[in-house]
Design an enzyme around this catalytic site. Structure first.
Site, PDB file in Angstrom:
ATOM      1  N   ASP A 263     -11.979  -9.504   3.953  1.00  0.00           N
ATOM      2  CA  ASP A 263     -13.424  -9.561   3.198  1.00  0.00           C
ATOM      3  C   ASP A 263     -13.683 -10.805   3.127  1.00  0.00           C
ATOM      4  O   ASP A 263     -15.156 -11.252   3.166  1.00  0.00           O
ATOM      5  CB  ASP A 263     -13.204  -8.982   1.897  1.00  0.00           C
ATOM      6  CG  ASP A 263     -13.268  -7.338   1.885  1.00  0.00           C
ATOM      7  OD1 ASP A 263     -12.967  -6.853   2.850  1.00  0.00           O
ATOM      8  OD2 ASP A 263     -14.147  -6.823   0.935  1.00  0.00           O
TER       9      ASP A 263
ATOM     10  N   TYR B  81       0.809  -1.076  -0.123  1.00  0.00           N
ATOM     11  CA  TYR B  81      -0.079   0.012   0.132  1.00  0.00           C
ATOM     12  C   TYR B  81       0.936   1.278  -0.015  1.00  0.00           C
ATOM     13  O   TYR B  81       0.417   2.179  -0.695  1.00  0.00           O
ATOM     14  CB  TYR B  81      -0.885   0.055   1.134  1.00  0.00           C
ATOM     15  CG  TYR B  81      -2.186  -0.619   1.239  1.00  0.00           C
ATOM     16  CD1 TYR B  81      -2.294  -1.896   0.759  1.00  0.00           C
ATOM     17  CD2 TYR B  81      -3.315  -0.023   1.230  1.00  0.00           C
ATOM     18  CE1 TYR B  81      -3.543  -2.589   0.496  1.00  0.00           C
ATOM     19  CE2 TYR B  81      -4.474  -0.563   1.366  1.00  0.00           C
ATOM     20  CZ  TYR B  81      -4.763  -1.722   0.878  1.00  0.00           C
ATOM     21  OH  TYR B  81      -6.185  -2.449   0.633  1.00  0.00           O
TER      22      TYR B  81
ATOM     23  N   LYS C  45       3.724 -15.203   1.674  1.00  0.00           N
ATOM     24  CA  LYS C  45       3.945 -15.844   0.189  1.00  0.00           C
ATOM     25  C   LYS C  45       5.444 -16.013   0.276  1.00  0.00           C
ATOM     26  O   LYS C  45       6.179 -15.606  -0.712  1.00  0.00           O
ATOM     27  CB  LYS C  45       3.526 -14.894  -0.745  1.00  0.00           C
ATOM     28  CG  LYS C  45       3.360 -15.335  -2.076  1.00  0.00           C
ATOM     29  CD  LYS C  45       2.342 -16.494  -2.391  1.00  0.00           C
ATOM     30  CE  LYS C  45       2.529 -17.405  -3.535  1.00  0.00           C
ATOM     31  NZ  LYS C  45       1.665 -18.351  -3.892  1.00  0.00           N
TER      32      LYS C  45
ATOM     33  N   ASP D  60      -6.005  -7.331   3.833  1.00  0.00           N
ATOM     34  CA  ASP D  60      -7.233  -6.647   3.195  1.00  0.00           C
ATOM     35  C   ASP D  60      -7.972  -7.770   2.468  1.00  0.00           C
ATOM     36  O   ASP D  60      -9.475  -7.706   2.942  1.00  0.00           O
ATOM     37  CB  ASP D  60      -6.609  -5.606   2.155  1.00  0.00           C
ATOM     38  CG  ASP D  60      -7.937  -4.839   1.563  1.00  0.00           C
ATOM     39  OD1 ASP D  60      -8.909  -4.486   2.025  1.00  0.00           O
ATOM     40  OD2 ASP D  60      -7.950  -4.748   0.221  1.00  0.00           O
TER      41      ASP D  60
ATOM     42  N   ASP E 175      -2.313 -17.859  -0.311  1.00  0.00           N
ATOM     43  CA  ASP E 175      -3.279 -18.550  -1.178  1.00  0.00           C
ATOM     44  C   ASP E 175      -3.996 -19.724  -0.581  1.00  0.00           C
ATOM     45  O   ASP E 175      -5.386 -19.851  -0.748  1.00  0.00           O
ATOM     46  CB  ASP E 175      -2.628 -19.052  -2.750  1.00  0.00           C
ATOM     47  CG  ASP E 175      -1.228 -19.670  -2.350  1.00  0.00           C
ATOM     48  OD1 ASP E 175      -0.705 -19.780  -1.452  1.00  0.00           O
ATOM     49  OD2 ASP E 175      -0.764 -20.238  -3.594  1.00  0.00           O
TER      50      ASP E 175
END
Ligand code: IPM
Ligand code: MG
Length: 364
Positions: free
Chosen positions: A251, A141, A191, A247, A223
């Site tokens: 969700d 970000y 990751k 983020d 993932d």
């Protein structure tokens, strides 16, 4: 106690849901004998229209002077032009950065009363109670370079994922501490099979684990986490990750609680009480955005905002009993069958934003 709170309603459904959070806060104050002092500030699209900038200095000052900030949401189709020079979202991103809010806590629970509002099979939701800790002021970000430009061979864009050891360590320590206060399991998502910043993240998490021998740590590729969150969500206690990963998975995890409208969050500059005399800066916000599709209709779910306010009582003011009172009221109202449209899957009585806020305030 005197509660000095800055309220930043923002755009879309933001003003509707924050008004209900303030209403419930007032109910808490009168039941438990506290004094509330609310000062409002402009942010996001509203601030672009009024002041020409998504985070006016006045708003930063209001936040700085308050003990805690309650934030609604920013953004909407009106300000969505990708070529615009200012974006509403920049308001909240700059505020997080300015206030040093590096740790974003996003609790996710499956409410028994709402199992039928989730598209998942009820047995998957049993015992779901996790806390996502998202790094909030670094990573993809915020790192530079971040820009778009045109070359003779076409357009280019770059974002950068950079972390310092200090940034990783401080958010991991918050996650370890919180795991200690819960079921003592920490899942660190990364990751590390591809990204260097993730390899560093995993290395530091492994080193820090020695300081928290009572916490069981496991590492998971993000993932795979995305899959396990749906396949076997109750196995997770505290989950910690980089900004963008957090983020996305938060969700996704919202589906477990029935609706994005249910989810609360706290953004902190440190954990309260961790040996520091000064109260950490803190901002509380529902996870959902400005919800332009339903904004202004009085039907947005205010529970995410109300529960965020409960987190404020807990983390900024140490008012645990008051926080629990709000959480119990929400549970009671759900058990009684009150539903905003987003959680009405099981056919409970559908009410609007203000009525939902009103009944919750009435049960405090
Ligand atoms: C969130 C939101 C924000 C983010 C947007 C509005 C900038 O999606 O709080 O999760 O990406 O952090
Ligand atoms: Mg988000």
């Amino acid at each position: 106690m005197k509660l000095n709170v800055a309220v930043l309603p923002g755009d879309g459904a933001g003003p509707e849901v924050t008004a209900e959070a303030v209403r419930v806060l007032d109910a808490v104050a009168s039941r438990f004998g506290h004094a509330v002092n609310v000062v409002t500030g402009s942010i996001g699209g509203h601030a672009i229209d009024t002041f020409g900038t998504p985070l006016p200095d006045e708003t930063s000052a209001v936040c700085h002077e308050a003990d805690a900030v309650l934030f609604g949401a920013v953004g909407g189709p009106k300000w969505d032009d990708p070529h615009a020079h200012v974006h509403p979202e920049q308001g909240i991103l700059d505020l997080r950065k300015r206030m040093g809010l590096f740790a974003n806590l996003r609790p996710v629970r499956a409410y028994p009363a709402l199992v039928n509002s989730s598209p998942l099979k009820p047995h998957l939701l049993e015992g779901v109670d996790m806390l996502i800790v998202r790094e909030l002021t670094g990573g993809l970000y915020f790192s530079r370079p971040k820009r778009r430009w045109t070359t003779s061979r076409g357009r280019r864009g770059v974002d950068t994922l950079r972390y310092t050891e200090r940034e990783i360590e401080r958010v991991l320590r918050v996650a370890f501490e919180l795991a200690r206060r819960r079921r003592k399991q920490l899942t660190s998502a990364d990751k590390a099979n591809v990204l260097e910043s993730s390899r560093l993240w995993r290395e530091i998490a492994t080193e820090l684990a020695a300081d928290y021998p009572d916490v069981e740590v496991d590492h998971i590729y993000v993932d795979n986490l995305a899959m396990q969150l749906i396949r076997d969500p109750s196995r997770f206690d505290v989950v910690v990750s980089e900004n963008t990963f957090g983020d996305i998975i938060s969700d996704e995890a919202a589906v477990l609680s029935g609706s994005l409208g249910m989810l609360q969050s706290a953004s902190l500059s440190g954990l309260p009480g961790a040996g520091k005399p000064r109260r950490p800066s803190a901002l509380y916000e529902p996870i959902h955005g400005s919800a332009p599709d339903i904004a202004g209709q009085g039907i947005a779910n205010p529970i995410g905002a109300i529960l965020s306010m409960a987190l404020m009582l807990r983390y900024s003011f140490g008012l645990e009993e008051e926080a629990v009172a709000v959480e119990r009221s929400v549970e009671a109202v759900l058990a009684e069958g009150y539903r905003t449209p987003d959680i009405a899957g099981d056919g409970g009585g559908v009410v609007g934003t203000a009525r939902m806020g009103g009944v919750i305030a009435g049960r405090v």
